[in-house]
Design an enzyme around this catalytic site. Structure first.
Site, PDB file in Angstrom:
ATOM      1  N   TYR A 163       0.808  -0.833  -0.379  1.00 21.24           N
ATOM      2  CA  TYR A 163      -0.104  -0.485   0.063  1.00 21.24           C
ATOM      3  C   TYR A 163       0.611   1.136  -0.638  1.00 21.24           C
ATOM      4  O   TYR A 163       1.790   1.345   0.625  1.00 21.24           O
ATOM      5  CB  TYR A 163      -1.253  -0.212   1.075  1.00 21.24           C
TER       6      TYR A 163
ATOM      7  N   GLY B 127     -18.311   4.302  -2.962  1.00 19.77           N
ATOM      8  CA  GLY B 127     -18.928   5.085  -3.125  1.00 19.77           C
ATOM      9  C   GLY B 127     -19.979   5.516  -4.322  1.00 19.77           C
ATOM     10  O   GLY B 127     -20.489   6.869  -4.366  1.00 19.77           O
TER      11      GLY B 127
ATOM     12  N   LEU C 285     -18.012  -0.174   1.066  1.00 14.72           N
ATOM     13  CA  LEU C 285     -18.401   0.584   0.657  1.00 14.72           C
ATOM     14  C   LEU C 285     -18.875   1.410  -1.233  1.00 14.72           C
ATOM     15  O   LEU C 285     -19.246   2.406  -1.113  1.00 14.72           O
ATOM     16  CB  LEU C 285     -18.149   2.483   1.247  1.00 14.72           C
ATOM     17  N   ALA C 286     -18.448  -0.345  -1.913  1.00 16.31           N
ATOM     18  CA  ALA C 286     -18.349   0.176  -3.119  1.00 16.31           C
ATOM     19  C   ALA C 286     -18.181   1.366  -3.989  1.00 16.31           C
ATOM     20  O   ALA C 286     -18.299   2.235  -4.452  1.00 16.31           O
ATOM     21  CB  ALA C 286     -19.576  -0.135  -3.321  1.00 16.31           C
TER      22      ALA C 286
END
Length: 319
Positions: free
Chosen positions: A62, A236, A233-234
């Site tokens: 990351y 947004g 959360l897809a």
């Protein structure tokens, strides 16, 4: 036959929500992180703690490692924090570098080296849970298991799990490993629904376009493996200023339950009997707070409301 430990301490920690740290640490450009990046990370971590979240998910790749580094800075800045939280990180993906393309690498020496590097960046003596980020088709389970066993023997990693693996891959690795695999992190959301639709599209023409590996959820539940949902959360798609029938339904349900659309979206995952634990990845304190009720309250969705969200997101009736 390998005997798997049943020690409760070897299980994934109970949690309703996990905070994903991929958004911390500056950009995806290999630039050094800044003091401002550390301040932003600390604000996100403190907000997550305020919301009752104590499991923090990272990976060695990351932000090219700076997510782990700034998280380590936050730990160093905050006495006593390390003892209050669970630190989970991943290894197994190597990003493209120079002429070498990105690839997967779960060779034993590579696992040991990546964990050593993660421990240094995180400024901690032990990783609570290490996930294997993606399957490496060139490395056999005996070599992987030997590396995990060695990390556990040295006290460098307490628990192990996987990410993006099928039931068959889990079973193949577990057959070589006495330590239990405690988690499987998969992309699951109201937008990414193949994990739930695979179970109802059976014996329909639509089944041919669903590639989710059959039996993976059931195998995880049967073996006590915690299912963690990344991308929960897809991205947004249904919250904020989103304009769609699904977004409007989320807002309506949120109003009726005195909560936020983000919470209802996460409840949709958590309401499933597989005990799915969503991972949220926003670095904005306001959006973290919007998920607070998902960390503190049991899912408040009826059978009919859960189905209404699913069908609205599908855009077509169930078969």
């Amino acid at each position: 036959m390998t005997t798997v430990s049943t020690d409760p301490a070897a299980r994934a920690p109970d949690a309703r929500l996990i905070y994903g740290c991929m958004g911390l640490g500056g950009g995806w450009d290999r630039a050094p992180y800044t003091a401002e990046d550390v301040d932003r990370a600390q604000a996100a971590v403190e907000t997550a703690l305020e919301c009752g979240i104590t499991v923090f998910d990272l990976a060695d790749i990351y932000r090219f490692g700076t997510s782990e580094s700034v998280f380590g800075e936050v730990l160093a800045r905050t006495p006593g924090l390390r003892e209050r939280i669970t630190v989970q990180t991943k290894c197994g993906i190597r990003l493209a570098e120079g002429d070498r393309p990105g690839l997967y690498d779960l060779r034993g020496d590579s696992i040991l080296r990546r964990v050593e590097e993660s421990l240094a960046r995180l400024r901690t003596e032990v990783i609570d849970t290490l996930l294997l980020h993606r399957p490496d088709p060139l490395t056999g389970p005996d070599e992987i298991a030997a590396a995990l066993r060695e990390l556990h023997r040295q006290g460098l990693v307490r628990r192990f799990g996987v990410s993006n693996m099928s039931a068959a891959q889990l079973a193949h690795l577990q057959s070589r490993l006495e330590l239990p695999l405690v988690a499987n992190q998969l992309e699951m959301s109201l937008a990414r629904r193949d994990w739930v639709e695979a179970g109802v599209l059976l014996n329909t023409s639509a089944a041919t376009s669903n590639g989710f590996p059959e039996g993976t959820l059931e195998a995880c539940v049967d073996r006590g493996i915690q299912l963690q949902a990344w991308g929960a959360l897809a991205r947004g798609r249904y919250t904020g200023d989103a304009d769609s029938p699904t977004a409007e339904l989320l807002r309506r349900l949120a109003r009726s339950k005195d909560t936020t659309p983000e919470t209802v979206l996460l409840w949709w995952l958590a309401r499933h009997p597989a005990g799915i634990v969503p991972v949220i990845g926003t670095s904005r304190p306001d959006r973290i707070r919007a998920c607070r009720d998902a960390a503190l309250r049991a899912p408040d969705l009826t059978h009919e409301e859960w189905y209404e969200l699913w069908i609205t997101a599908r855009g077509t009736p169930l078969p």
